[in-house]
Design a protein around this motif. Sequence first.
Motif, PDB file in Angstrom:
ATOM      1  N   ALA A 419       0.825  -1.214   0.000  1.00 13.79           N
ATOM      2  CA  ALA A 419       0.000   0.000   0.000  1.00 13.79           C
ATOM      3  C   ALA A 419       0.855   1.259   0.000  1.00 13.79           C
ATOM      4  CB  ALA A 419      -0.938  -0.008   1.207  1.00 13.79           C
ATOM      5  N   LEU A 420       1.876   1.297   0.861  1.00 12.56           N
ATOM      6  CA  LEU A 420       2.744   2.476   0.917  1.00 12.56           C
ATOM      7  C   LEU A 420       3.433   2.717  -0.423  1.00 12.56           C
ATOM      8  CD1 LEU A 420       4.403   2.019   4.440  1.00 12.56           C
ATOM      9  CD2 LEU A 420       2.674   3.702   3.792  1.00 12.56           C
ATOM     10  N   ALA A 421       3.924   1.621  -1.023  1.00  9.58           N
ATOM     11  CA  ALA A 421       4.603   1.759  -2.309  1.00  9.58           C
ATOM     12  C   ALA A 421       3.631   2.178  -3.407  1.00  9.58           C
ATOM     13  CB  ALA A 421       5.286   0.442  -2.678  1.00  9.58           C
ATOM     14  N   PHE A 422       2.440   1.568  -3.426  1.00 10.24           N
ATOM     15  CA  PHE A 422       1.480   1.885  -4.478  1.00 10.24           C
ATOM     16  C   PHE A 422       0.994   3.326  -4.373  1.00 10.24           C
ATOM     17  CE2 PHE A 422      -2.993   2.278  -5.761  1.00 10.24           C
ATOM     18  CZ  PHE A 422      -2.840   2.059  -7.127  1.00 10.24           C
ATOM     19  N   ILE A 423       0.692   3.770  -3.166  1.00 14.53           N
ATOM     20  CA  ILE A 423       0.207   5.147  -2.990  1.00 14.53           C
ATOM     21  C   ILE A 423       1.274   6.141  -3.431  1.00 14.53           C
ATOM     22  CG2 ILE A 423      -0.462   6.870  -1.262  1.00 14.53           C
ATOM     23  CD1 ILE A 423      -1.814   4.569   0.280  1.00 14.53           C
ATOM     24  N   ASN A 424       2.524   5.882  -3.056  1.00 11.68           N
ATOM     25  CA  ASN A 424       3.604   6.781  -3.472  1.00 11.68           C
ATOM     26  C   ASN A 424       3.809   6.729  -4.986  1.00 11.68           C
ATOM     27  OD1 ASN A 424       5.570   8.704  -2.669  1.00 11.68           O
ATOM     28  ND2 ASN A 424       7.177   7.182  -2.959  1.00 11.68           N
ATOM     29  N   ALA A 425       3.674   5.515  -5.561  1.00  6.54           N
ATOM     30  CA  ALA A 425       3.855   5.374  -7.012  1.00  6.54           C
ATOM     31  C   ALA A 425       2.724   6.052  -7.772  1.00  6.54           C
ATOM     32  CB  ALA A 425       3.919   3.888  -7.373  1.00  6.54           C
ATOM     33  N   PHE A 426       1.492   5.784  -7.372  1.00  5.34           N
ATOM     34  CA  PHE A 426       0.330   6.361  -8.057  1.00  5.34           C
ATOM     35  C   PHE A 426       0.351   7.884  -7.939  1.00  5.34           C
ATOM     36  CE2 PHE A 426      -4.008   7.742  -8.648  1.00  5.34           C
ATOM     37  CZ  PHE A 426      -4.519   6.882  -9.613  1.00  5.34           C
ATOM     38  N   SER A 427       0.697   8.371  -6.753  1.00  2.00           N
ATOM     39  CA  SER A 427       0.701   9.820  -6.547  1.00  2.00           C
ATOM     40  C   SER A 427       1.788  10.513  -7.354  1.00  2.00           C
ATOM     41  CB  SER A 427       0.871  10.146  -5.057  1.00  2.00           C
ATOM     42  OG  SER A 427       2.124   9.718  -4.575  1.00  2.00           O
ATOM     43  N   SER A 428       2.778   9.735  -7.828  1.00  3.01           N
ATOM     44  CA  SER A 428       3.809  10.320  -8.684  1.00  3.01           C
ATOM     45  C   SER A 428       3.244  10.796 -10.008  1.00  3.01           C
ATOM     46  CB  SER A 428       4.925   9.303  -8.936  1.00  3.01           C
ATOM     47  OG  SER A 428       5.588   8.974  -7.735  1.00  3.01           O
ATOM     48  N   LEU A 429       2.051  10.315 -10.361  1.00  2.16           N
ATOM     49  CA  LEU A 429       1.380  10.853 -11.550  1.00  2.16           C
ATOM     50  C   LEU A 429       1.146  12.350 -11.396  1.00  2.16           C
ATOM     51  CD1 LEU A 429      -1.250   8.009 -12.161  1.00  2.16           C
ATOM     52  CD2 LEU A 429       0.923   8.379 -13.365  1.00  2.16           C
ATOM     53  N   GLY A 430       0.950  12.780 -10.154  1.00  5.17           N
ATOM     54  CA  GLY A 430       0.818  14.213  -9.895  1.00  5.17           C
ATOM     55  C   GLY A 430       2.101  14.966 -10.189  1.00  5.17           C
ATOM     56  N   ASN A 431       3.247  14.322  -9.923  1.00  3.81           N
ATOM     57  CA  ASN A 431       4.529  14.947 -10.254  1.00  3.81           C
ATOM     58  C   ASN A 431       4.733  15.030 -11.760  1.00  3.81           C
ATOM     59  OD1 ASN A 431       5.506  15.312  -7.549  1.00  3.81           O
ATOM     60  ND2 ASN A 431       5.870  13.123  -7.437  1.00  3.81           N
ATOM     61  N   ILE A 432       4.291  13.976 -12.468  1.00  4.58           N
ATOM     62  CA  ILE A 432       4.416  13.985 -13.925  1.00  4.58           C
ATOM     63  C   ILE A 432       3.578  15.119 -14.514  1.00  4.58           C
ATOM     64  CG2 ILE A 432       3.947  12.685 -16.034  1.00  4.58           C
ATOM     65  CD1 ILE A 432       4.508  10.128 -14.457  1.00  4.58           C
ATOM     66  N   ALA A 433       2.319  15.194 -14.063  1.00  7.80           N
ATOM     67  CA  ALA A 433       1.445  16.274 -14.551  1.00  7.80           C
ATOM     68  C   ALA A 433       1.975  17.638 -14.120  1.00  7.80           C
ATOM     69  CB  ALA A 433       0.026  16.063 -14.024  1.00  7.80           C
ATOM     70  N   GLY A 434       2.473  17.703 -12.887  1.00  3.27           N
ATOM     71  CA  GLY A 434       2.970  18.974 -12.363  1.00  3.27           C
ATOM     72  C   GLY A 434       4.164  19.517 -13.116  1.00  3.27           C
ATOM     73  N   SER A 435       4.921  18.624 -13.770  1.00  4.84           N
ATOM     74  CA  SER A 435       6.080  19.073 -14.538  1.00  4.84           C
ATOM     75  C   SER A 435       5.674  19.947 -15.725  1.00  4.84           C
ATOM     76  CB  SER A 435       6.875  17.860 -15.047  1.00  4.84           C
ATOM     77  OG  SER A 435       7.357  17.083 -13.962  1.00  4.84           O
ATOM     78  N   TYR A 436       4.416  19.839 -16.153  1.00  2.16           N
ATOM     79  CA  TYR A 436       3.921  20.623 -17.297  1.00  2.16           C
ATOM     80  C   TYR A 436       3.006  21.768 -16.858  1.00  2.16           C
ATOM     81  CZ  TYR A 436       5.771  16.749 -20.027  1.00  2.16           C
ATOM     82  OH  TYR A 436       6.615  15.812 -20.574  1.00  2.16           O
ATOM     83  N   VAL A 437       2.919  21.982 -15.556  1.00  3.92           N
ATOM     84  CA  VAL A 437       2.053  23.048 -15.028  1.00  3.92           C
ATOM     85  C   VAL A 437       2.761  24.396 -15.054  1.00  3.92           C
ATOM     86  CG1 VAL A 437       0.929  23.846 -12.885  1.00  3.92           C
ATOM     87  CG2 VAL A 437       0.633  21.496 -13.640  1.00  3.92           C
ATOM     88  N   TRP A 438       4.102  24.374 -15.244  1.00  5.74           N
ATOM     89  CA  TRP A 438       4.865  25.619 -15.142  1.00  5.74           C
ATOM     90  C   TRP A 438       5.655  25.907 -16.429  1.00  5.74           C
ATOM     91  CZ3 TRP A 438       3.987  28.130 -10.562  1.00  5.74           C
ATOM     92  CH2 TRP A 438       3.415  27.361  -9.550  1.00  5.74           C
ATOM     93  N   PRO A 439       5.007  25.978 -17.597  1.00  4.89           N
ATOM     94  CA  PRO A 439       5.736  26.297 -18.831  1.00  4.89           C
ATOM     95  C   PRO A 439       6.243  27.736 -18.826  1.00  4.89           C
ATOM     96  CG  PRO A 439       3.377  26.336 -19.246  1.00  4.89           C
ATOM     97  CD  PRO A 439       3.554  25.816 -17.842  1.00  4.89           C
TER      98      PRO A 439
END
Length: 494
Positions: A419-439
């Motif tokens: 669970a800890l690994a999956f939550i951290n992994a899934f939430s990394s999708l937010g980091n991927i999306a966030g990388s394009y939030v600041w063009p």
Amino acid sequence: MSSRTSRGLAYEPLPCEDIDIACEGDLDNDITLRDTNYDDFPDRQLVEQNLLRKVDLRMSILVLIYILNYIDRNNAAAARLRGFEDDLHLEGQQFNTILSILYVGYTLMQVPSNIYLNKIGRPSLYLPACMAIWGFISILTGMTRGFLGAVCTRFFLGFVEAAFFPGALFLLSKWYKRRELGQRTAILSCGIMISNAFGSLLASAILDNMDGVMGLAAWRWLFYTEGSMTICVAICAIFILPDFPTTTTSRSWLTAEEQALAQLRMEEDVGADDEIECSKGGESGLKQAFSDWKVWWLALAMTLLNVLLSFNAFFPTLSATLGYSSTVSLLLCSPPWVFATCVAFFMSRHSDATGERFGHIAIPLLVGIAGFMMAMATMNTAVRYLSLFLMAQSYTSFVVYWAWVSNSIPRPASKRAVALAFINAFSSLGNIAGSYVWPKSWGPSYWNSYAICIGSGALCIVMSWIFRRHLVQLNREIEARKIEEGVNDVTYLL
């Protein structure tokens, strides 16, 4: 068959306690609960204090590892100020892709990594080995000559770095009780803020003094230096990090009494059936974690939180909008993160003391949202710099949230690891999306970027409130079972 005591009550060991339980990893058959006489604690408080002191000292290196983890992850943002984009001939969204690709590898590896860690039961070897590898990959990043090379090194950097944070959280959960976990998780997570504070100072020193040395650009020396530091610390960590309480290696630094108490403490905190439940019905930790909707809900909430916190990777860029030189911009990054570290430490301690999580998550998020609004409202230098302080302290929510996640999935150990690994992994999708939030095209005001962060933060607060309401209902059901059936189960922290 001799009797045991737990919370002062004597009982006979269960037959399944006499075996080496598979979900616990590489356990030693000689160290089973049936062989331990828990009556041999004439002064439990003293033994427990000595145990916690020893564990805290060894766990403290996790903070240093996490600092280097984030420095190696975010040094591209500092390198950007000193020719990284120009030397690699990056165009358009290529720099954002270099940032986001790290989280693709990061997402893929976390669940398999924690399953493997739980299986081998040797974090003292596994985590430092991964650390040394990502340090070497960071050095390779400094050797890249173009976009493709940078993308490849960043992908594999995330792939290997994925082992650390969920593995560290799992290791903490194997040694500390739930009410002790919040403060320790906070101290670990403060490594992010410390790395942002002092990583900027370190980057400023390297970028100012190493430019042209041996004919290399300063940003290349940034990767060489910080990667080499990571490898050196990894070697030291092999001899410092503890394994799980039940492994034979714990004998080298704990007395038999302290090791027995370490196991008993976990029994008392999450229930005597923690490991027995692991194999109940033949269910694996993977299946149990993925069939629990709480895991998916928390993963989505953490994803939204990571979108809000995406400003972290662009903090030097936001500081540069104040109009100062690259050196001054990096130096100005430090004070907001020092402030954020102090706030996070205080709030996490208070959260542990009160046993309350939701309020300690929502308040920093609301303050952070106020900071985003201030930055949207004006280009005034003083106001925008003050807004950076308010944004930075919103990381307190991230710190307390991970303690809440660990508390909300207390057992069995194999489920918690997944669970800890999956939550951290899934939430990394937010980091991927966030990388394009600041063009760059949205700068220097970044009004749209701040608006996205505000929306993500608001949704995260709403989801957290709904989750809290669910835990309230679960606690009522647990209390009812205690009265009707005498079942002494743990309740959830709210």
